[in-house]
Structure formats: structure tokens, C-alpha cells
Design an enzyme around this catalytic site. Structure first.
Site, PDB file in Angstrom:
ATOM      1  N   HIS A 137      53.680  21.004  16.356  1.00 49.23           N
ATOM      2  CA  HIS A 137      52.510  21.725  16.876  1.00 49.23           C
ATOM      3  C   HIS A 137      51.229  21.398  16.128  1.00 49.23           C
ATOM      4  O   HIS A 137      51.232  21.132  14.921  1.00 49.23           O
ATOM      5  CB  HIS A 137      52.762  23.228  16.954  1.00 49.23           C
ATOM      6  CG  HIS A 137      52.890  23.922  15.634  1.00 49.23           C
ATOM      7  ND1 HIS A 137      51.802  24.422  14.956  1.00 49.23           N
ATOM      8  CD2 HIS A 137      53.965  24.226  14.878  1.00 49.23           C
ATOM      9  CE1 HIS A 137      52.214  25.008  13.838  1.00 49.23           C
ATOM     10  NE2 HIS A 137      53.520  24.896  13.758  1.00 49.23           N
ATOM     11  N   ASP A 139      48.276  23.359  16.256  1.00 56.07           N
ATOM     12  CA  ASP A 139      47.463  24.468  15.740  1.00 56.07           C
ATOM     13  C   ASP A 139      47.947  24.901  14.363  1.00 56.07           C
ATOM     14  O   ASP A 139      49.081  24.614  13.955  1.00 56.07           O
ATOM     15  CB  ASP A 139      47.443  25.651  16.729  1.00 56.07           C
ATOM     16  CG  ASP A 139      48.812  26.263  16.963  1.00 56.07           C
ATOM     17  OD1 ASP A 139      49.811  25.517  16.960  1.00 56.07           O
ATOM     18  OD2 ASP A 139      48.890  27.502  17.137  1.00 56.07           O
ATOM     19  N   ASP A 170      52.712  22.567   7.859  1.00 55.67           N
ATOM     20  CA  ASP A 170      52.938  23.375   9.082  1.00 55.67           C
ATOM     21  C   ASP A 170      51.791  23.135  10.039  1.00 55.67           C
ATOM     22  O   ASP A 170      50.840  23.881  10.036  1.00 55.67           O
ATOM     23  CB  ASP A 170      53.069  24.860   8.697  1.00 55.67           C
ATOM     24  CG  ASP A 170      53.335  25.753   9.893  1.00 55.67           C
ATOM     25  OD1 ASP A 170      53.837  25.234  10.916  1.00 55.67           O
ATOM     26  OD2 ASP A 170      53.049  26.952   9.817  1.00 55.67           O
ATOM     27  N   GLU A 204      51.416  27.241  19.032  1.00 48.28           N
ATOM     28  CA  GLU A 204      52.697  27.695  18.479  1.00 48.28           C
ATOM     29  C   GLU A 204      52.520  28.913  17.602  1.00 48.28           C
ATOM     30  O   GLU A 204      53.351  29.813  17.568  1.00 48.28           O
ATOM     31  CB  GLU A 204      53.351  26.557  17.675  1.00 48.28           C
ATOM     32  CG  GLU A 204      54.812  26.808  17.316  1.00 48.28           C
ATOM     33  CD  GLU A 204      55.036  27.297  15.888  1.00 48.28           C
ATOM     34  OE1 GLU A 204      56.193  27.349  15.472  1.00 48.28           O
ATOM     35  OE2 GLU A 204      54.059  27.627  15.186  1.00 48.28           O
ATOM     36  N   GLU A 205      51.431  28.946  16.850  1.00 42.62           N
ATOM     37  CA  GLU A 205      51.216  30.049  15.908  1.00 42.62           C
ATOM     38  C   GLU A 205      50.940  31.364  16.630  1.00 42.62           C
ATOM     39  O   GLU A 205      50.956  32.425  16.016  1.00 42.62           O
ATOM     40  CB  GLU A 205      50.066  29.717  14.941  1.00 42.62           C
ATOM     41  CG  GLU A 205      50.316  28.481  14.069  1.00 42.62           C
ATOM     42  CD  GLU A 205      51.426  28.681  13.032  1.00 42.62           C
ATOM     43  OE1 GLU A 205      52.023  29.778  12.989  1.00 42.62           O
ATOM     44  OE2 GLU A 205      51.702  27.725  12.292  1.00 42.62           O
ATOM     45  N   ASP A 231      62.759  20.460  16.360  1.00 42.74           N
ATOM     46  CA  ASP A 231      61.454  21.050  16.060  1.00 42.74           C
ATOM     47  C   ASP A 231      61.354  21.240  14.556  1.00 42.74           C
ATOM     48  O   ASP A 231      62.313  21.008  13.822  1.00 42.74           O
ATOM     49  CB  ASP A 231      61.335  22.404  16.795  1.00 42.74           C
ATOM     50  CG  ASP A 231      59.893  22.906  16.904  1.00 42.74           C
ATOM     51  OD1 ASP A 231      58.976  22.268  16.353  1.00 42.74           O
ATOM     52  OD2 ASP A 231      59.692  23.950  17.562  1.00 42.74           O
ATOM     53  N   HIS A 477      51.855  28.992   5.304  1.00 41.74           N
ATOM     54  CA  HIS A 477      50.980  30.074   5.773  1.00 41.74           C
ATOM     55  C   HIS A 477      50.224  30.713   4.601  1.00 41.74           C
ATOM     56  O   HIS A 477      49.653  31.785   4.748  1.00 41.74           O
ATOM     57  CB  HIS A 477      51.748  31.186   6.513  1.00 41.74           C
ATOM     58  CG  HIS A 477      52.159  30.804   7.897  1.00 41.74           C
ATOM     59  ND1 HIS A 477      52.452  31.711   8.876  1.00 41.74           N
ATOM     60  CD2 HIS A 477      52.333  29.584   8.462  1.00 41.74           C
ATOM     61  CE1 HIS A 477      52.799  31.078   9.989  1.00 41.74           C
ATOM     62  NE2 HIS A 477      52.735  29.787   9.758  1.00 41.74           N
TER      63      HIS A 477
HETATM   64 ZN    ZN Z   1      53.312  28.369  11.186  1.00 37.50          ZN
END
Ligand code: ZN
Ligand code: NAG
Ligand code: NAG
Length: 512
Positions: A137, A139, A170, A204-205, A231, A477
Site C-alpha cells: 500500500h 498511503d 509501512d 489501506e490505513e 501482503d 506507526h
Molecule cells: Zn500501517
């Protein structure tokens, strides 16, 4: 006639009855400790590596320059309705600029989905081989330099061999790593045998409701069935699992479910000078207290978490090894140890987190209303309904209303045996690139775009070979998200090798 057993005999018999089973038990435990190995290897693989996974200095420079550009674009998902669409648009332009072969090859079809997500269809030479799919992903979650970053979060600054920035683990390492791998293979004239898809989500987030969901809809409308999906998710853990000798790659074979529950109490309003014995706040507080005190049941052994330890058993030192090789005997011992720490406790049960608590408006008014929100992460062997029933019986107070706000069951458990194509291809590739690692199935605590893919395949895996050392999981994160430059190169080579390994028509048979 009187039968007399001599005292000496009697003791010998007694000792035999008591000690023999103990001795046998001891020998079985020790025997298993030294011979136990559930981590089976397959036989000889057909060699499909045409392009050897190495990079020259010039290729490494190009790889790094593209990656830095990707990190510098703040493709932030602030909320489900608020994303940086200008950065997402610029990211689209970057992909076209960085991967000219991918966007021009006759083997690759590119489609834009919901404006900012991407679907690539790579056509293999043998259409009867079932295709697979790689996900990543674009984003990222928000990042503020003031939170204590050593470098601005969208600077992609290089320090001590690391690139710092939001998205480095991420998940732009996968986005760029996968496309770099394909670009490189196409440049070298490679044609895959087996077709595959690449899906890059842009939300995705914030649940993937526009990206992943619409990619799946489109593939479903075309009747696509996938052999497996890979994934992001779990990683290579190095020095993180206590007692384990050497690094371990954990391949996520499922994801925990979730339930957000709202608890409310309504009582008659009144003045604080004549309070009843219990106020709405008191009633709700004791309900919340009970939920924290009486935890959800420890379910160790009822999901794939048992396999994680059994397949790693032979890599542990004593006494861990004895315990893990003998879970038939020590299962409750291990589950007791695991529930002692928050990070390992998450593997053995549905976790309970009270995240919001609101009530009261004025210091001398009894609040008629109190509410709390509790977030549950559901163990593989439970469902949302079962969790709700347990919440009600634990609180067991009619004055507390229990309401499900949102939730979904844990994801199905993907296969991970000797005959499972996806799992074995990922495992082999990880070992090709990192010969020193042990590969084992694991459970993802968080959720990914791949959870939308269950109708296309029953085999979904979550893994990227990012190296996590002690402290690194807090960067995810969090502050100072970073990746070692060498690790990013390895990730690109991993995907290059994965695509080529996927060209085998069948798996080798397991060693007998
Ligand atoms: Zn994430
Ligand atoms: C959105 O991304 C652009 C770059 O495309 C950047 O200049 C801008 O500051 C970003 N906006 C926010 C709110 O982060
Ligand atoms: C795509 O962008 C257009 C214009 O910005 C917008 O109106 C439309 O809603 C977007 N479509 C999706 C599926 O997000």
C-alpha cells in the site's frame, strides 16, 4: 494361609510403580527435546532462477534514489474521508517515471482503480498455471516531526546506513521493492511462466474501502481465482523472541478479528448533595473494571500460535527447547508464560482495551449518562458473537447496555503444510535470500488490505522481509520509522527471487 510380602520387596514394588512412569516421562521429554523438528524441508526444487538476485553499485544507486523519492511524498491518510490526494497523484507520476519498462511492456497491463490505487496484470507464458498476487500500500499514517523524530518524517534522510521516514517499513518498501523487482526482470528480458497480479492500495490505513475493495470487485467480475496472496504483515525477528537462537521469519497465516463495543449506563439525574449509593459513573466503572480483571480465556493451542513455537522449537536453547518440543506436557506452562507480557499475551487470547470513557458535565450534578468504548482484538478460535456473549456475562449487570459498534471475525487460517504452494514458495524465497533464518507460521495482530481478498483465495500470507530488532516494532506507526539501506535492497531481491520461484509448475515432494 497368610501371604506376607517382605518389607524390602514391598518398597521395591512401590518404587517401581511410582518411579518407572516418572523415568519414562523423563526419557520421552529429553528424547523429544533433542530430536523434535516439525520444520520440514521439501525435496529438490526445479531451478527457475534465470536472473540471479544481485545488484551492481549503479543499480543500487538508482534503487535508493527512487525509494527516497517515494518516501518524500507525504501520501498521508488522515481519516477515511481525508487523504493527501495531491501526494497520491504525484506518487502515480513517480511510478510511471521510475518504472518505464513496467508501464510499457506488452506483458504488463496497468489499470488505475478509484483514482489512486493500481492493478498490474503480468501475463505469464503458461496460461494454465494458476496466478498469484502481491499486495502493498501507498498511503501512510500521519507523522509529526515534533513527536521526537531525529529527521523530518518525509525527508528520507540517510543516517548511519538507514533511511528515515514515514513509510519506510509501512509499506513503501514493498510498493517500490515489488515494482523494482519487476522492472529489473523485464529489463533483463525475463518472461514469467506463471501469471501474477500486483495490487497497490491507496487507503489501506483507513480500511481499504476504495482501493483494495474495488480491486477485488474487478478481479471477481473477471472470474479470477488466486493460488495465493502475499501482503505485508509479519517480518524477520532478530533478537526479539527470548531464548531463540538466530533470526526467525514469521509468515502471517491469519489476522486477529476486531470488535468495538460501546457500554452505556442511564440513571435518573439528581443533585450531588443527596447521591444514591451508586452513580452511573460508578456502575460503568465497575463494569469496565470487571472486563479488565476477568480477562477473555487463554486460548493458547487453539490457533496457529502453537505451530509458531513448535516449528521454532529446534532453534531454541535449553530449557525453552524442552518446553516447546513437549507442548503435549507443557502447553499450560508456556501459555502461562506468554500471557505474562502484553506483546505475547496478544497471541494467546482476545485482548481487551478500554479506549474511551465519558460522563459528567458539572461538579455538582449527578450525571444521568455514562459511556465507555472497549476495543477487542479477537483470537483466531473465537468470533465476534462469542466475544459479545462473554462481555455480557462478565459484566453481568442489566443496568449496563452492551452494543456492538463495529467488528469482524478473525480471518480464516491459511494452509501452511508441505503441499501449500504459496507458503512454501515464500519460505523457500526467504531462505534463498537469508540462508540463516528459520521460517515459521504466525498470526498478525493488526489488519491489512489482504483481508478483502478472501473470496479470491483461501491462502493469504502476510510477510515482508524487513528486519526487526529490539525496539523496532515501536517505529511502526511511531517515531523514527526507518529501514537499513541494505535491508531495502534485500527486499527488492526477495521479490525478484519470489517471482522466479513462482514459476515452478509444482512443489517438490516433502523429504520422507
Ligand atoms: Zn500501517
Ligand atoms: C500534501 O502533499 C503535498 C505534496 O504533493 C505537500 O506539498 C502538502 O504539504 C501535503 N499536504 C498535507 C496537508 O500534508
Ligand atoms: C476520483 O476523482 C474525482 C475527481 O477528483 C472524484 O470526483 C471522484 O469521486 C474520485 N473517484 C473515486 C472512486 O475516488
Amino acid at each position: 494361609m497368610k501371604i506376607r510380602i517382605p518389607k524390602k520387596r514391598f518398597f521395591i514394588i512401590l518404587l517401581t510403580i511410582v518411579l518407572l512412569p516418572v523415568l519414562i516421562l523423563f526419557l520421552v521429554v529429553i528424547g523429544r527435546t533433542f530430536t523434535f523438528n516439525l520444520n520440514t524441508e521439501l525435496g529438490r526444487w526445479e531451478n527457475t532462477t534465470i536472473i540471479y538476485p544481485v545488484l551492481n553499485p549503479e543499480q543500487k544507486d538508482r534503487l535508493l534514489a527512487n525509494f527516497k523519492e517515494a518516501i518524500q511524498l507525504p501520501t498521508v491518510s488522515f481519516s477515511e474521508t481525508q487523504q493527501n490526494t495531491s501526494a497520491l497523484h504525484e506518487f502515480d507520476l513517480l511510478l510511471r517515471r521510475a518504472f518505464p519498462k513496467v508501464f510499457s511492456s506488452s506483458l504488463v497491463k496497468h489499470e488505475t482503480i478509484s483514482n489512486y490505487s493500481h492493478l498490474f496484470t503480468v501475463t505469464g507464458a503458461e496460461p494454465d498455471l494458476v496466478p498469484y498476487m502481491l499486495l502493498a500500500h501507498i498511503d501512510v499514517v500521519p507523522a509529526n516531526e515534533e513527536d521526537g523524530w531525529d529527521a523530518p518524517p518525509f525527508s528520507a534522510k540517510e543516517m548511519n546506513g538507514f533511511i528515515y521516514g514515514r513509510g519506510t517499513i509501512d509499506n513503501k518498501q514493498s510498493v517500490m521493492g515489488i515494482l523494482e523487482a519487476l522492472e529489473h526482470l523485464l529489463e533483463r528480458g525475463y518472461t514469467p511462466r506463471r501469471s501474477f497480479y500486483i495490487g497497490l492500495g491507496h487507503d489501506e490505513e483507513v480500511h481499504g474501502t476504495h482501493g483494495a475493495v474495488n480491486i477485488v470487485k474487478l478481479l471477481k467480475s473477471r472470474g479470477v481465482k488466486l493460488l495465493y496472496v502475499l501482503d505485508k504483515g509479519l517480518t524477520i525477528m532478530d533478537g526479539i523472541i527470548d531464548g531463540l537462537d538466530g533470526p526467525a521469519a514469521l509468515i502471517g497465516v491469519s489476522e486477529k478479528g476486531q470488535a468495538t463495543v460501546k457500554l452505556t449506563v442511564n440513571t435518573a439525574p439528581g443533585h450531588s448533595s443527596m447521591p444514591p449509593r451508586e452513580t452511573s459513573i460508578g456502575i460503568l466503572a465497575s463494569a469496565v473494571r470487571r472486563l479488565e480483571q476477568i480477562r477473555m480465556p487463554n486460548l493458547f493451542g487453539q490457533g496457529p500460535e502453537r505451530a509458531t513455537f513448535e516449528q521454532l522449537a529446534h532453534k531454541f536453547g535449553f530449557p525453552h527447547r524442552m518446553v516447546m518440543a513437549n507442548l503435549w506436557l507443557f502447553s499450560s506452562l508456556l501459555s502461562g508464560i506468554l500471557e505474562g507480557q502484553p506483546d505475547t499475551n496478544a497471541f494467546v487470547r482476545t485482548t481487551t482495551a478500554v479506549t474511551m470513557f465519558n460522563s459528567g458535565v458539572k461538579i455538582n450534578v449527578l450525571p444521568p449518562y455514562a459511556e465507555a468504548f472497549v476495543n477487542f482484538r479477537i483470537h483466531s478460535s473465537q468470533t465476534v458473537d462469542e466475544v459479545l456473549k462473554l462481555v455480557e456475562s462478565t459484566i453481568s449487570d442489566k443496568r449496563v447496555k452492551v452494543e456492538l459498534i463495529e467488528g469482524f471475525d478473525p480471518l480464516p487460517i491459511s494452509y501452511y503444510n508441505e503441499y501449500t504452494f504459496g507458503y512454501q514458495i515464500i519460505k523457500k524465497t526467504a531462505k534463498d535470500i537469508f540462508p540463516q533464518i528459520t521460517v515459521t507460521p504466525g498470526i498478525c495482530i493488526g489488519n491489512t488490505d489482504s483481508r478483502h481478498y478472501t473470496e479470491l483465495t483461501s491462502n493469504i500470507y502476510r510477510f515482508v522481509p524487513s528486519w526487526y530488532k529490539p525496539g523496532d516494532s515501536a517505529r511502526f506507526h511511531g517515531v523514527n520509522e526507518r529501514i537499513a539501506i541494505q535491508n531495502y535492497e534485500e527486499i527488492m531481491l526477495f521479490f525478484m527471487q519470489l517471482i522466479q520461484n513462482g514459476d515452478v509448475r509444482n512443489l517438490p515432494l516433502p523429504h520422507t
